[in-house]
Design an enzyme around this catalytic site. Structure first.
Site, short mmCIF file in Angstrom:
data_model
loop_
_atom_site.label_atom_id
_atom_site.label_comp_id
_atom_site.label_asym_id
_atom_site.label_seq_id
_atom_site.Cartn_x
_atom_site.Cartn_y
_atom_site.Cartn_z
N ASP A 64 43.14 44.64 41.04
CA ASP A 64 43.26 44.35 42.46
C ASP A 64 41.90 44.50 43.14
O ASP A 64 41.05 45.27 42.68
CB ASP A 64 44.25 45.30 43.13
N LYS A 65 41.72 43.83 44.23
CA LYS A 65 40.46 43.90 44.97
C LYS A 65 40.01 45.34 45.19
O LYS A 65 38.84 45.68 44.96
CB LYS A 65 40.61 43.20 46.33
#
Length: 350
Positions: free
Chosen positions: A168-169
């Protein structure tokens, strides 16, 4: 091959790091696409320029053309058009379309990220929190993929630039990237066979018991941007080990340091499973406890999740690299504030 905890190197300079195309102005005409030219019909006298332009350049929507007018991309007889301009009829309209943002998704960019290990076959990255892995809507540039293509130009020849799995970012930590088609195929097969070992550290609310969570994950039927435990989802298994728990006065309850081992790799898997069993990750903006939103934001602006251990069969010689990397500074600082610093340090000594 074992790389000890906390030995991640600084970013290794890529080719031509001294030169970048940061200052290059992207326009369609600058990349081999000629401006679109048309003559306004004589009966267009008195009409708004955006309406007539939308008719003349009907391959583009009126909304898009209005935006391009605001950007100065439409001219009338060689002069920039104004959205409120009225036509006399017979003028030459010239439109310089902006490129679709998606067309810029696979362009090299000098993005900074640490490389823990590399050889002719694979690259192992210690991804910083905040760095998007792959271009998508809202993030067509400035991603890890753009940085990989800048540092390793040969990755242009591989699907997804050699990326075989994502974080995830706002999750930090280890990712392996392939440098050859054979390595990419091999790593994808390992992921499918669940032979890649991925272990994460997380800080969560509550006092979870060590356990395995076997709960299918799919799109949340009520909010399509989120994932959820759903009966029709894909199989997902997370093994959770509670390392340490302390009482945190500011929250009036316990907080814990946990280690999570993935058996599968679904989108947001650890975050969804932790929330599902009632122990949401601290700082998680999507799956956190709504009653703790303000405290979450104060403690950490993103989920406290770090991919700290990675092991896989090396595609070239079938050795078993085991790589470790320390959590980032904000994770460590949060552990200290919560009273979990000693437990985190003890893990690093293993």
């Amino acid at each position: 091959m074992v790389i000890n905890f906390g030995t991640a190197s600084a970013a290794i300079p890529g080719p031509d790091d001294a030169e970048s195309d940061d200052d290059q102005v992207w326009s369609a005409s600058a990349h081999g696409v000629a401006p679109l030219i048309a003559l306004a019909p004589m009966d267009a006298a008195g009409e708004r320029i955006d309406r007539i332009a939308a008719q003349l350049f009907s391959q583009h929507s009126r909304a898009r053309i209005q935006a391009w007018i605001e950007d100065g991309r439409l001219s009338i007889d060689g002069k920039p058009a104004n959205a409120r301009s009225k036509l006399r009829g017979g003028e030459q309209l010239s439109l310089d379309p902006a490129p679709d943002p998606a067309s810029m998704a696979f362009l090299p960019e000098p993005i900074d990220f640490p490389v823990l290990y590399e050889d002719a076959t694979v690259i192992v990255i210690d991804k910083p929190a905040g760095l998007v892995v792959h271009p998508a809507v809202g993030n067509w540039s400035g991603t890890l993929l753009n940085g990989l293509l800048h540092r390793y130009p040969e990755l242009r020849a591989l699907p997804r630039g050699g990326i075989v799995h994502r974080l995830d970012k706002d999750t930090s930590g280890l990712m392996v990237v392939a440098r050859t088609p054979e390595a990419q195929t091999d790593l994808v097969r390992q992921l499918q066979a669940r032979s890649v070992s991925r272990r994460y550290l997380a800080l969560c609310w509550g006092r979870p018991a060590s356990r395995s969570v076997d709960a299918a994950i799919g799109r949340d039927p009520r909010e399509r941007t989120r994932m959820a435990v759903v009966s029709h989802g894909k199989p997902a298994v997370t093994h959770i080990n509670c390392v340490a728990t302390v009482d945190f006065d500011a929250a009036g309850g316990p907080v814990s340091l946990i280690e999570c081992r993935l058996e599968t790799g679904r989108t947001h898997q650890i975050r969804v499973h932790a929330s599902h069993i009632g122990f949401a990750l601290i700082g998680d903006p999507a799956y956190g406890n709504p009653r703790r939103t303000r405290l979450d934001r104060e403690l950490l602006p993103h989920q406290a999740l770090h991919a700290w251990r990675l092991a896989f069969d090396h595609p070239a010689d079938q050795s078993r690299p085991e790589l470790h990397t320390a959590p980032p500074a904000d994770f460590v600082a949060l552990a200290e504030r919560l009273g979990l610093a000693s437990a985190l340090a003890a893990l690093g000594d293993d």
